[in-house]
Design an enzyme around this catalytic site. Structure first.
Site, PDB file in Angstrom:
ATOM      1  CB  SER A  30      -3.940  -1.260  -3.985  1.00 36.70           C
ATOM      2  OG  SER A  30      -4.666  -2.261  -4.648  1.00 36.70           O
TER       3      SER A  30
ATOM      4  CG  ASP B 289      -2.213  -5.732   1.768  1.00 35.30           C
ATOM      5  OD1 ASP B 289      -1.586  -6.485   2.532  1.00 35.30           O
ATOM      6  OD2 ASP B 289      -3.285  -6.068   1.235  1.00 35.30           O
TER       7      ASP B 289
ATOM      8  CG  HIS C 218      -5.985  -4.341  -0.210  1.00 41.27           C
ATOM      9  ND1 HIS C 218      -4.677  -4.684  -0.489  1.00 41.27           N
ATOM     10  CD2 HIS C 218      -6.417  -3.597  -1.281  1.00 41.27           C
ATOM     11  CE1 HIS C 218      -4.325  -4.191  -1.661  1.00 41.27           C
ATOM     12  NE2 HIS C 218      -5.359  -3.518  -2.153  1.00 41.27           N
TER      13      HIS C 218
END
Length: 300
Positions: free
Chosen positions: A123, A147, A280
């Site tokens: 992220s 992700d 995620h």
């Protein structure tokens, strides 16, 4: 009631929950260094050898998000607390954009992991390590983005920002845990409980507050502008000289097929791995599967 917290006391829970084959208690120490502007950068150093792999967490997380992955890999590693997170100092200007954070990650690698063979970012950490690869290609020989791509936008990240933009303080640990469970349906309660203990602090009056910096939390409008600025990182991908792998959470909305297509257009030799059943936070949902994937990447 005050709850005792020892950040190194819960590894047994990680090992038990995921049935990891760990023969002895791992050697882990918290390290820190002073930055040129007086801030402190903190990290967890695993093992007695120079780290082979560096991990950088996402927004509103901390270095302990990688505990199970590192335990499963059984490897010397460095897990960094980004500025404004965990035990690292907050920035007085509140600027936590990837291009700014990358210089601190560079300092961490130069200080603690100069021989690293793989840099992994999830992220915000993934965008930061991508910026790092653009700024300091000498420090990144292989890159894994978990992700995330520069194609992230407010709609794709809504579930995450809804959670992060919630209350700063909670009357009790149970209240904080309940909200965390609500917004993380793919995670086990035991892992979320550990995560909260690492990512929040109990105050003297018994209430709980998040550790990460929310003092300059951007408005929805500013968040949109910041996300738009991330699109410049597509050009970094086009120029990357190192190997790159995208690990995509199978149920996550943050990376879509269009992002993967653009990634492959920009860097045709980029590998893409999909972890089924992961949202995620792949390292939280499927840590053993992520550890296996990273082990294979290191072996190539």
């Amino acid at each position: 009631m005050m709850i005792d917290y020892d950040e190194f006391s819960m590894f047994g829970e990680n090992i038990s929950e995921y049935s990891l084959k760990v023969s002895a208690r791992p050697k882990v120490e918290r390290v820190s260094c002073s930055l040129s502007d007086g801030r402190t950068l903190s990290a967890l150093q695993w093992g007695i050898q120079s780290p082979e792999i560096v991990f950088v967490h996402g927004s509103a997380q901390n270095a302990h998000t990688w505990d199970t992955v590192i335990l499963a890999m059984g490897i010397s590693a460095l897990a960094i607390d980004l500025p404004g997170h965990g035990h690292s100092s907050w920035r007085s200007d509140g600027n936590y954009e990837p291009s700014v954070l990358a210089s601190d990650v560079a300092t961490a690698i130069e200080t603690w992991a100069p021989k690293t063979r793989l840099v992994v970012g999830m992220s915000l950490g993934g965008l930061t390590t991508l910026a790092l690869a653009g700024q300091r290609s000498d420090l990144v020989s292989s890159l894994v983005s978990v992700d995330i791509t520069p194609g992230v936008n407010s709609e794709k990240a809504k579930a995450i920002t809804d959670f992060v933009n919630g209350p700063q303080s909670f009357a009790s640990f149970e209240d904080l845990l309940a909200r965390t469970i609500e917004h993380n349906p793919t995670r086990s309660e035991s892992s979320l409980r550990r995560g909260i203990l690492h990512n929040a602090k109990q105050q003297t009056d018994g209430t709980w507050q998040w550790r990460y910096d929310r003092s300059t939390h951007p408005s929805p409008q500013d968040t949109t502008k910041r996300l738009e600025r991330l699109s410049a990182l597509w050009d970094v991908i086009s120029r990357l000289s190192c190997h790159m792998t995208l690990v995509r959470g199978g149920t996550s909305p943050v990376v879509d097929d269009a992002d993967v297509a653009e990634l492959k257009r920009r860097k045709p030799d980029c590998d893409v791995i999909v972890v089924d059943g992961a949202g995620h936070s792949v390292q939280g949902d499927k840590p053993v599967e992520l550890a296996d994937a990273l082990t294979r990447i290191l072996a190539d």
